[in-house]
Design an enzyme around this catalytic site. Structure first.
Site, PDB file in Angstrom:
ATOM      1  CG  ASP A  31      39.300  48.141  51.793  1.00 19.67           C
ATOM      2  OD1 ASP A  31      39.876  47.742  50.756  1.00 19.67           O
ATOM      3  OD2 ASP A  31      38.066  48.114  51.920  1.00 19.67           O
ATOM      4  CG  ASN A  33      46.158  50.076  49.144  1.00 22.76           C
ATOM      5  OD1 ASN A  33      45.921  50.938  49.967  1.00 22.76           O
ATOM      6  ND2 ASN A  33      46.986  49.068  49.372  1.00 22.76           N
ATOM      7  N   GLY A  34      43.152  50.335  45.796  1.00 18.71           N
ATOM      8  CA  GLY A  34      42.708  50.285  44.400  1.00 18.71           C
ATOM      9  C   GLY A  34      41.893  51.522  44.044  1.00 18.71           C
ATOM     10  NE  ARG A  44      43.442  46.398  41.998  1.00 21.07           N
ATOM     11  CZ  ARG A  44      42.489  46.697  42.888  1.00 21.07           C
ATOM     12  NH1 ARG A  44      41.521  47.509  42.561  1.00 21.07           N
ATOM     13  NH2 ARG A  44      42.515  46.177  44.089  1.00 21.07           N
ATOM     14  CG  ASN A  79      44.327  40.132  49.255  1.00 18.42           C
ATOM     15  OD1 ASN A  79      44.844  40.707  50.204  1.00 18.42           O
ATOM     16  ND2 ASN A  79      43.119  40.477  48.819  1.00 18.42           N
ATOM     17  CD1 TRP A  80      46.828  33.224  48.855  1.00 16.71           C
ATOM     18  CD2 TRP A  80      48.449  33.842  47.451  1.00 16.71           C
ATOM     19  NE1 TRP A  80      48.011  33.237  49.562  1.00 16.71           N
ATOM     20  CE2 TRP A  80      49.017  33.617  48.719  1.00 16.71           C
ATOM     21  CE3 TRP A  80      49.283  34.265  46.402  1.00 16.71           C
ATOM     22  CZ2 TRP A  80      50.381  33.773  48.974  1.00 16.71           C
ATOM     23  CZ3 TRP A  80      50.640  34.428  46.655  1.00 16.71           C
ATOM     24  CH2 TRP A  80      51.176  34.182  47.923  1.00 16.71           C
ATOM     25  NE  ARG A 199      37.280  47.146  55.325  1.00 20.40           N
ATOM     26  CZ  ARG A 199      37.125  45.944  54.822  1.00 20.40           C
ATOM     27  NH1 ARG A 199      36.764  44.961  55.602  1.00 20.40           N
ATOM     28  NH2 ARG A 199      37.305  45.705  53.544  1.00 20.40           N
TER      29      ARG A 199
END
Ligand code: FPP
Length: 251
Positions: A31, A33-34, A44, A79-80, A199
């Site tokens: 978690d 990345n953004g 992003r 995530n879609w 995480r």
């Protein structure tokens, strides 16, 4: 017993196979990345690109440590719902990773597996994935499991549906359904449960990842964003795991 950084506090459990000092299976929620990209004023997709570099490093670190299974939450079923451009960038990154890594996985004797609704992936990605999974199927040094279009509730519902279908058709006795029978219908059948769940980015959530399988996993939350996660951070997480006293509900 293999210690990572001297001096280390002695593990408080006995190094018997049920309590491995090196986790047999590490699962990672990658978690941040953004946020990593935002902090740098970058789009992003640059965060995801840097995240793919961290994947390469952590895979090598796990292999060196002797970890048997590494499961990475690379794309969740939720995530879609991200903007189309971000989904496309993530799929392109995955394609690139698979193309680049195919030879390397072969050379390093690493088996690739995937869990999730793989049929939802673009045909090109699916074909690539299928071919590398087939090509590395007999490799024995380590297994890399990519969770792609993965959601744990979906996986559990699908296992329940398959047992119910067999019971309704008289192929199994409902009374014979126990934990082992249920686990054998999950996509992770045959894979030991994770010993350690990591995480990144400091969030304390499970986010629909391996809900059944992490029942007794040790959870290590790392504050760094995933693209900043390095070899040394993995070793530190394993050190933290080694300091835990795993009791599996017993004293
Ligand atoms: C979460 O960060 C990360 C993802 C949704 C995707 C993970 C993908 C990679 C690490 C790269 C590609 C993977 C492979 C296996 C090559 P986020 O975007 O939710 O970050 P944020 O919470 O800071 O916005």
């Amino acid at each position: 017993m293999r210690l990572l950084y001297p001096p280390l506090p002695a593990p408080r459990f006995h190094p018997v196979p049920e309590y491995p000092t090196i986790p047999r299976h590490i699962a990672v929620i990658m978690d941040g990345n953004g946020r990593w990209a935002k902090e740098r004023g970058l789009p992003r997709r640059e965060g995801h690109r840097a995240g793919a570099e961290a994947v390469r490093e952590v895979l090598d670190a796990c292999k060196e440590l002797g970890v048997d299974y590494l499961t990475l939450y690379a794309f969740s079923s939720e995530n879609w719902n991200r903007p189309e451009a971000e989904v496309t960038a993530l799929m392109a990154l995955l394609d690139r990773f698979l193309k680049e890594k195919a030879k390397d996985l072969d050379a390093k004797n690493i088996r690739l597996q995937a869990i999730g609704q793989i049929d939802r992936l673009p045909a090109k990605t699916r074909d690539l994935l299928d071919s590398i999974i087939a090509r590395t199927a007999d490799h024995t040094a380590m297994t890399l499991v990519l969770a792609l279009s993965y959601g744990a509730r979906e996986e559990i519902v699908s296992a329940a549906r398959s047992l119910a279908t067999d019971a309704a058709a008289g192929r199994i006795d409902p009374a014979s359904v126990d934990e082992a029978a249920f686990a054998s219908r999950l996509q992770t059948a045959g894979i030991p449960d994770p010993d350690l769940l990591i995480r990144t980015s400091g969030e304390m959530r499970i986010s629909n990842f391996l809900l059944w399988q992490i029942s007794y996993a040790e959870i290590v939350i790392v504050r760094k964003n995933w693209p900043d996660f390095r070899h040394g951070d993995l070793l530190e997480a394993v050190n933290e795991y080694q300091r835990r006293h795993r009791r599996f509900g017993a004293l």
